[in-house]
Design a protein around this motif. Structure first.
Motif, PDB file in Angstrom:
ATOM      1  N   SER A 148       2.796 -67.988  42.436  1.00 50.52           N
ATOM      2  CA  SER A 148       3.545 -67.114  41.532  1.00 50.52           C
ATOM      3  C   SER A 148       4.701 -66.451  42.276  1.00 50.52           C
ATOM      4  O   SER A 148       4.699 -66.357  43.505  1.00 50.52           O
ATOM      5  CB  SER A 148       2.623 -66.054  40.956  1.00 50.52           C
ATOM      6  OG  SER A 148       2.314 -65.123  41.971  1.00 50.52           O
ATOM      7  N   ARG A 164      12.790 -64.701  42.109  1.00 47.45           N
ATOM      8  CA  ARG A 164      13.094 -65.347  40.834  1.00 47.45           C
ATOM      9  C   ARG A 164      14.543 -65.841  40.834  1.00 47.45           C
ATOM     10  O   ARG A 164      14.838 -66.952  40.389  1.00 47.45           O
ATOM     11  CB  ARG A 164      12.851 -64.382  39.672  1.00 47.45           C
ATOM     12  CG  ARG A 164      12.622 -65.141  38.380  1.00 47.45           C
ATOM     13  CD  ARG A 164      12.349 -64.219  37.213  1.00 47.45           C
ATOM     14  NE  ARG A 164      13.440 -63.295  36.997  1.00 47.45           N
ATOM     15  CZ  ARG A 164      13.290 -61.981  36.856  1.00 47.45           C
ATOM     16  NH1 ARG A 164      12.083 -61.465  36.876  1.00 47.45           N
ATOM     17  NH2 ARG A 164      14.332 -61.215  36.658  1.00 47.45           N
TER      18      ARG A 164
ATOM     19  N   ARG B  21      11.573 -68.165  34.086  1.00 46.36           N
ATOM     20  CA  ARG B  21      10.870 -67.044  33.452  1.00 46.36           C
ATOM     21  C   ARG B  21       9.643 -67.498  32.684  1.00 46.36           C
ATOM     22  O   ARG B  21       8.563 -66.926  32.816  1.00 46.36           O
ATOM     23  CB  ARG B  21      11.806 -66.328  32.481  1.00 46.36           C
ATOM     24  CG  ARG B  21      12.827 -65.506  33.204  1.00 46.36           C
ATOM     25  CD  ARG B  21      13.338 -64.422  32.295  1.00 46.36           C
ATOM     26  NE  ARG B  21      14.302 -63.607  33.007  1.00 46.36           N
ATOM     27  CZ  ARG B  21      15.489 -63.292  32.526  1.00 46.36           C
ATOM     28  NH1 ARG B  21      15.850 -63.733  31.340  1.00 46.36           N
ATOM     29  NH2 ARG B  21      16.291 -62.548  33.225  1.00 46.36           N
ATOM     30  N   ASN B  24       6.803 -68.526  34.862  1.00 44.27           N
ATOM     31  CA  ASN B  24       6.123 -67.513  35.651  1.00 44.27           C
ATOM     32  C   ASN B  24       5.542 -66.369  34.833  1.00 44.27           C
ATOM     33  O   ASN B  24       4.670 -65.663  35.309  1.00 44.27           O
ATOM     34  CB  ASN B  24       7.066 -66.985  36.727  1.00 44.27           C
ATOM     35  CG  ASN B  24       7.291 -68.029  37.807  1.00 44.27           C
ATOM     36  OD1 ASN B  24       6.418 -68.294  38.609  1.00 44.27           O
ATOM     37  ND2 ASN B  24       8.450 -68.673  37.786  1.00 44.27           N
ATOM     38  N   GLU B  25       6.025 -66.197  33.620  1.00 43.28           N
ATOM     39  CA  GLU B  25       5.427 -65.170  32.759  1.00 43.28           C
ATOM     40  C   GLU B  25       5.165 -65.760  31.383  1.00 43.28           C
ATOM     41  O   GLU B  25       5.848 -65.436  30.414  1.00 43.28           O
ATOM     42  CB  GLU B  25       6.365 -63.969  32.613  1.00 43.28           C
ATOM     43  CG  GLU B  25       6.653 -63.244  33.905  1.00 43.28           C
ATOM     44  CD  GLU B  25       8.007 -62.565  33.830  1.00 43.28           C
ATOM     45  OE1 GLU B  25       8.218 -61.773  32.915  1.00 43.28           O
ATOM     46  OE2 GLU B  25       8.839 -62.880  34.695  1.00 43.28           O
ATOM     47  N   ASP B  27       2.957 -65.219  29.340  1.00 38.71           N
ATOM     48  CA  ASP B  27       2.293 -64.360  28.369  1.00 38.71           C
ATOM     49  C   ASP B  27       3.216 -63.379  27.660  1.00 38.71           C
ATOM     50  O   ASP B  27       2.808 -62.747  26.699  1.00 38.71           O
ATOM     51  CB  ASP B  27       1.174 -63.559  29.060  1.00 38.71           C
ATOM     52  CG  ASP B  27      -0.008 -64.459  29.352  1.00 38.71           C
ATOM     53  OD1 ASP B  27      -0.093 -65.525  28.708  1.00 38.71           O
ATOM     54  OD2 ASP B  27      -0.815 -64.110  30.215  1.00 38.71           O
ATOM     55  N   SER B  28       4.423 -63.238  28.174  1.00 43.96           N
ATOM     56  CA  SER B  28       5.286 -62.216  27.583  1.00 43.96           C
ATOM     57  C   SER B  28       5.804 -62.658  26.218  1.00 43.96           C
ATOM     58  O   SER B  28       6.580 -63.598  26.104  1.00 43.96           O
ATOM     59  CB  SER B  28       6.452 -61.914  28.524  1.00 43.96           C
ATOM     60  OG  SER B  28       7.476 -61.289  27.802  1.00 43.96           O
ATOM     61  N   GLN B  31       9.580 -62.098  25.663  1.00 46.59           N
ATOM     62  CA  GLN B  31      10.381 -63.109  26.312  1.00 46.59           C
ATOM     63  C   GLN B  31      10.387 -64.411  25.515  1.00 46.59           C
ATOM     64  O   GLN B  31      11.401 -65.079  25.371  1.00 46.59           O
ATOM     65  CB  GLN B  31       9.782 -63.346  27.692  1.00 46.59           C
ATOM     66  CG  GLN B  31      10.539 -64.343  28.497  1.00 46.59           C
ATOM     67  CD  GLN B  31      10.056 -64.275  29.906  1.00 46.59           C
ATOM     68  OE1 GLN B  31      10.436 -63.419  30.674  1.00 46.59           O
ATOM     69  NE2 GLN B  31       9.162 -65.179  30.241  1.00 46.59           N
TER      70      GLN B  31
END
Lengths: 195, 351
Positions: A148, A164, B21, B24-25, B27-28, B31
């Motif tokens: 991550s 990022r 994005r 890596n995320e 669950d948002s 977003q």
């Protein structure tokens, strides 16, 4: 689980019929987006399609008919969870059966078919090699070790935001170089990328 | 396609941001909604995202091996080339990652689901392969591979699996395993045992890898067996086709093989806890049994190792087999603190 009870069926459940209608509509409107979304987690399109199907089936099994706008967010949530589950534990035995309406032609051209000649791959490697070493490392840890952003940040002693940006820039730069941008033009565009 | 259009460049930049994005995320919700909105705005956005994703997939092809990936990981320059020199915290971490074998619960490219709590996974980025190992003295473990093929592992047996990039490549270390292969013409299923490559399309077969030989028994279908010649020679490799009901024994020392008709079900009876032998050298019987037991059996006299044995050993009753052995063969069983010795019966001790 859906119940196949004749008496209930014949009595007619408009709610259920509406829901199925809503889900079919949802499918038509969002399937491509959903598969595209799933492909950010699963590397193979066939698998992304399977997860998409499972998500629709889960949605069909919901008890409460709801507005499509709610369903859409819910659908993506289900799909993300299913994809992550799958990555963690791939037991292919309980594959769901194909439903007719999911037999859509593949997204053309598929990511697999996209130019993968040896020359292209050499270009990819060259582009990555042109990047700053810290970009290369951050990119490789996220992409290949599947760690991550937060993990990479901790390992490299950087902020998550920087990591990022590094990974994003690496991908972007590579794409531009593959598309024929000069080193300078690609570098300039990369550095202008809002961070 | 060349990108000379500034708009297209901006689009690709946005697509890159979205990819990173979303990945890596996941669950948002906020977003996700924003991404869907961006996507709906313009079909060109959809296309830009698709092209970024295609590139993301191409990276796997561009960096097919662990060593190439290692080079990137070490690119930040502080990883010493020679052992013993100084290294940053990152170096240590990376080295741990690269040289050590780690449990990896979330695998992106492939997974093997292991049934049974004692069997375990290992993942090393160097091989980018998964190894599945069964511990000593346990019943066999069944493992389902990502393609639906099954592997039954004998005790003390390790198989590594590499299913990346359209291949099905496995390595069997000394031990025994039974493979039931899901047919896939495009992806041959190759099991490597020492210098022997066993290739199957859709079939069931057993491979036993011992120090001096590799035995391939085909229960169903056909497998191609190829022995690798010594490195750097241009001589063509020896190869055989083995059909169902046949067994090939390849002797490593002289690179020769024998092919014979066998009862395949007897060979794979180990999966049911029975080791069945027909005129087998006692040495190989004992080698098998030793994989099932933590109390090794050794030979005090080499003549005993050359005796032939016909019969069945129940893997859950190795003691019973040892007790009955003197009745079948001129062997004396000597129980030692840590194991068992088999000695020749001298004339003096014979009754």
């Amino acid at each position: 689980m859906p119940q196949f009870d004749n008496s209930e069926e014949s009595a007619g459940r408009p709610a259920s019929a509406n829901r199925n209608e809503a889900v079919s509509e949802l499918f038509r409107a969002n399937n491509r987006a959903l598969i595209s979304f799933l492909l950010t987690h699963l590397s193979n399109e066939g698998e992304a399609r399977e997860v998409a199907q499972e998500s629709y089936i889960k949605l069909l099994q919901l008890d409460r008919p709801e507005a499509v706008s709610f369903l859409r967010a819910y659908l993506f949530r289900i799909a993300a969870n299913l994809a992550i589950d799958r990555i963690r534990r791939r037991d292919r035995k309980d594959r769901i059966e194909r439903l007719d309406f999911f037999d859509e032609p593949p997204l053309a051209p598929s990511a697999e078919d996209e130019a993968t000649s040896q020359q292209d791959l050499a270009l990819v490697r060259q582009a990555i090699a042109e990047l700053k070493p810290s970009y290369q490392t951050a990119f490789a840890m996220n992409k290949f070790l599947d760690r991550s952003i937060t993990d990479v940040a901790a390992a490299m002693d950087l902020t998550p935001r920087m990591v990022r940006v590094y990974v994003t820039r690496a991908v972007f730069y590579c794409r531009l170089r593959l598309d024929g941008c000069s080193q300078d033009a690609a570098y300039k565009a990369m550095m202008e990328l809002a961070s | 396609m060349t990108v000379n259009d500034q708009k297209e460049i901006v689009r690709l930049g946005q697509a890159s941001e979205w990819l990173v994005r979303l990945r890596n995320e996941p669950d948002s919700e906020e977003q996700l909604t924003a991404w869907l909105h961006w996507r709906d705005q313009d079909p060109e956005n959809v296309e830009a995202f698709r092209r970024i994703q295609a590139l993301w997939g191409q990276f796997d092809k561009a960096y097919p091996t662990g060593s190439e990936i290692n080079a990137l990981l070490g690119a930040s320059g502080r990883r010493p080339r020679e052992a013993g020199s100084r290294g940053s915290a990152l170096d240590g971490l990376l080295r741990g990652f690269l040289s050590g074998r780690r449990f990896r619960w979330a695998l992106l490219t492939m997974c093997v689901f292991v049934i049974g709590s004692a069997a375990f996974w290992e993942w090393g980025i160097n091989e980018k392969a998964v190894s599945v190992a069964a511990p000593a003295g346990t019943a066999h473990r069944t493992v389902t591979l990502p393609d639906g093929s099954l592997v039954d592992l004998g005790p003390k047996t390790t198989v590594t699996v590499d299913f990346r990039r359209g291949q099905r490549s496995l390595q069997l270390y000394p031990g025994e395993a039974y493979f039931k292969v899901r047919s896939d013409r495009k992806r041959p299923f190759v099991v490597r045992a020492g210098t022997l490559n066993v290739t199957a399309v859709g079939t069931a077969f057993d491979v036993k890898h011992e120090l001096d030989r590799v035995t391939v028994t085909v229960q169903d279908g056909i497998v191609a067996v190829e022995a690798e010649g010594p490195e750097r020679t241009q001589t063509s490799n020896a190869s055989w086709r083995v059909t169902s009901g046949y067994q090939l024994v390849y002797f490593t020392a002289n690179a020769a093989a024998t092919l014979s008709s066998v009862d395949a079900t007897a060979t794979i009876a180990w999966r049911e806890g029975r080791l069945e032998y027909l005129n087998a050298p006692l040495a190989s019987v004992v080698a098998d049994i030793n994989r099932y037991s933590d109390r090794p059996i050794v030979f005090l006299d080499s003549s005993v190792a050359e005796l032939t044995f016909t019969g069945t050993v129940f893997t859950d009753s190795i003691d019973g087999w040892l007790q009955s052995l003197p009745a079948a063969l001129p062997v004396r069983v000597v129980r030692e603190p840590r194991g068992v010795s088999l000695a020749a019966v001298s004339n003096a001790s014979m009754q």
